[in-house]
Every structure is written in structure tokens, then in C-alpha cells.
Design a protein around this motif. Structure first.
Motif, PDB file in Angstrom:
ATOM      1  N   LEU A  10       0.804  -0.877  -0.452  1.00 26.84           N
ATOM      2  CA  LEU A  10       0.046  -0.108   0.090  1.00 26.84           C
ATOM      3  C   LEU A  10       1.301   1.162  -0.064  1.00 26.84           C
ATOM      4  O   LEU A  10       0.816   2.211  -1.063  1.00 26.84           O
ATOM      5  CB  LEU A  10      -0.806   0.253   1.524  1.00 26.84           C
ATOM      6  CG  LEU A  10      -2.208  -0.940   1.012  1.00 26.84           C
ATOM      7  CD1 LEU A  10      -2.845  -1.227   2.813  1.00 26.84           C
ATOM      8  CD2 LEU A  10      -3.351  -0.403   0.062  1.00 26.84           C
ATOM      9  N   VAL A 247     -11.520   1.922   0.796  1.00 27.39           N
ATOM     10  CA  VAL A 247     -10.088   2.638   0.350  1.00 27.39           C
ATOM     11  C   VAL A 247     -10.341   3.586  -0.259  1.00 27.39           C
ATOM     12  O   VAL A 247      -9.870   4.665  -0.486  1.00 27.39           O
ATOM     13  CB  VAL A 247      -8.925   1.048   0.628  1.00 27.39           C
ATOM     14  CG1 VAL A 247      -7.518   2.400  -0.148  1.00 27.39           C
ATOM     15  CG2 VAL A 247      -8.335   0.127   1.590  1.00 27.39           C
ATOM     16  N   ALA A 279      -5.278  -3.036  -1.981  1.00 23.01           N
ATOM     17  CA  ALA A 279      -6.017  -2.678  -0.655  1.00 23.01           C
ATOM     18  C   ALA A 279      -6.904  -4.616  -1.023  1.00 23.01           C
ATOM     19  O   ALA A 279      -7.086  -5.544  -0.154  1.00 23.01           O
ATOM     20  CB  ALA A 279      -7.150  -1.885  -0.756  1.00 23.01           C
TER      21      ALA A 279
END
Length: 287
Positions: A10, A247, A279
Motif C-alpha cells: 500500500l 479504501v 487493498a
């Protein structure tokens, strides 16, 4: 964020952003991974609330509120799996005490805004549903209908009861009629589930439906609390998608932040699809 294996990809997907922006985004994603869902479970005495919770959830249960609490303070139980927590709120069933139903109405109105979902258990052999219907229309109303999942419990007790190890054809037919009746009375947002915890009949289907009904931010933390047989691929896929979408909402929120310079907004917009995809890919590291 306490999972470096999930954090690293991420972080990498946000590497084109100023550090303070990527840190803000990662902080909000971290909050998502530690979201504590709150599920209400209601039903008349003997509807099987405890049995269902014990069947569904793996966490060790500890009471949060005093067992002798008054009706205005419903029993709350905290479930824990590792470092993850979830709260079950045991709500009283309506129709058992007319004198208390007004008090219950006030209780529900206070609780509903704080609940992610309400599992409303109705026994397969319960025919007294007039009070339930009135309560649903007057208290749940349009504002919270989407939060209610109706569950016909103890389907093995549907007429004609056999006490055997599987439901008879006649019982299944009567349960189908009961499902139609609940749709007619309550016009629920979500499909009505029918289960038998004793026979482990359609509990997995109910668990899958429950995950679909939850708000996106709550589905993954609830999946983390489920017993292994209910962590099906369908359930995990739903939770992955939900996590990716939440997200994405985090990024949209940062884009809308007034102090973000236009060039930075453009970068966030450009990497949004990639970050959401990452994600989903790292979901297993967090949940």
C-alpha cells in the motif's frame, strides 16, 4: 498500522505522493482495519440468540454491561479474536410484555443509530407477529429498514415437528410459507433467512447474507470473527471488495480536502484504481 506485509504494498502504491499525504491516507486505512462492528440481535425469549452467536462467531465472549442491567441498558457482549473486537448487543424481543414495549421502543431508538446490523430472530413456530409488525413500522421505520436482517430460527421446530436429524419436505414447505409471510408483513430490504442451528441447516447461507447486509467498513472485521466453516470464498470475496471500496472512499475524502494542492489531487486520482486493487490483494494480511 500493525501489519508490515500488508502495509508495504500500500505504501508503495502511494509513493508518488508527498509524505504527509500518504501518511494521512495510511492512517485512515489503519483505522479501517481496526473498525469494531456492533451487531444487535433481537428476538423473543427462546428464539435462540445465544445459540446462533455461539455457532457463528469464534471469539471469546465477555459481558460489557451488568447482567442485572435495566431494560434501558441492553446487555452488551464483546467478542475478541486475537487483537480484533466486535460487540454484540442483546436487544429484548417485543410482544412478550405490552407494558414494556413502549420502553423497548425508546431503547431501540437510542440503539439503532449505533448498530451496523440487527439480526431479528423469529421462531419458526411463532405465530404472534402483530406486535412485531407494529414495532417494525413504528420504530424501525424507513430510516433503519436497511439495517435489519430477518432470520427464521429453529426451523427444525416448524410444523409438523419430527425431532429428526433433517427437515422434512412438509417442514421446508411451511418454512417457505413463513418466509413469504414475513416478506408480506415487513417488506424487508434484505432476503429473509431460515436456519436451524441444531441441524446446522442453512447457517452458512445466513452468514453469507449477513456479510452482504453489513456496511462496507464492517464486513471485513465481522468476517475475522466468524467460525472457520463460515469464512467461505464467497464471504471473503465480498469482504475484499468492500475493503477495496472503503479504501477508495478514503482517497476520495482526501481528494476533497480543501488544503490538498491541485497537482497532488491529480496524482491521487491517477493512482486510485491501483491503490484499491492493492487493498483487495493484501486483504488477507489484515483480516
Amino acid at each position: 498500522m500493525n501489519n508490515p506485509r500488508g502495509l508495504q504494498p500500500l505504501n508503495h502504491s502511494l509513493s508518488g505522493l508527498p509524505q504527509w499525504v500518504s501518511e494521512r491516507i495510511l492512517q485512515q486505512i489503519n483505522q479501517l482495519t481496526h473498525y469494531e462492528p456492533v451487531i444487535g440481535i433481537m428476538g423473543k425469549t427462546g428464539a435462540g440468540k445465544s445459540s446462533l452467536c455461539n455457532a457463528l462467531f469464534a471469539g471469546s465472549i465477555s459481558p460489557v454491561s451488568d447482567v442485572a442491567a435495566c431494560t434501558r441498558d441492553p446487555l452488551r457482549f464483546r467478542l475478541q479474536v486475537g487483537e480484533r473486537f466486535m460487540t454484540i448487543v442483546d436487544l429484548p424481543g417485543v410482544g412478550e410484555s405490552g407494558a414494556r414495549d413502549n420502553e423497548y421502543a425508546a431503547l431501540y431508538r437510542g440503539q439503532l443509530p449505533r448498530l451496523d446490523l440487527v439480526l431479528w430472530l423469529i421462531k419458526a413456530d411463532d405465530r404472534a407477529l402483530v406486535t412485531d409488525e407494529h414495532f417494525y413500522q413504528q420504530v424501525i421505520g424507513e430510516a433503519y429498514r436497511h439495517k435489519v436482517l430477518f432470520v427464521i430460527s429453529q426451523s427444525d421446530k416448524a410444523e409438523p415437528g419430527s425431532g429428526g436429524d433433517k427437515l422434512s419436505t412438509e417442514q421446508k414447505q411451511n418454512i417457505s410459507r413463513k418466509i413469504c409471510l414475513l416478506h408480506e408483513l415487513f417488506q424487508p430490504v434484505h432476503p429473509v433467512c431460515a436456519i436451524s442451528v441444531r441441524l446446522q441447516w442453512r447457517v452458512r447461507v445466513m452468514a453469507e447474507q449477513m456479510i452482504k447486509c453489513l456496511p462496507r467498513e464492517a464486513s471485513s472485521p465481522v468476517v475475522a470473527q466468524l467460525q472457520c466453516p463460515f469464512r467461505t470464498e464467497q464471504v471473503k470475496e465480498q469482504a475484499r471488495d468492500d475493503f477495496g471500496e472503503t479504501v477508495g472512499v478514503v482517497l476520495d475524502t482526501v481528494i476533497a480536502f480543501p488544503l490538498i494542492p491541485a497537482p497532488v489531487r491529480a496524482i491521487i486520482q491517477a493512482v486510485r484504481t491501483t491503490v484499491v486493487s492493492v487493498a483487495r490483494a493484501v486483504w488477507d494480511f489484515f483480516f
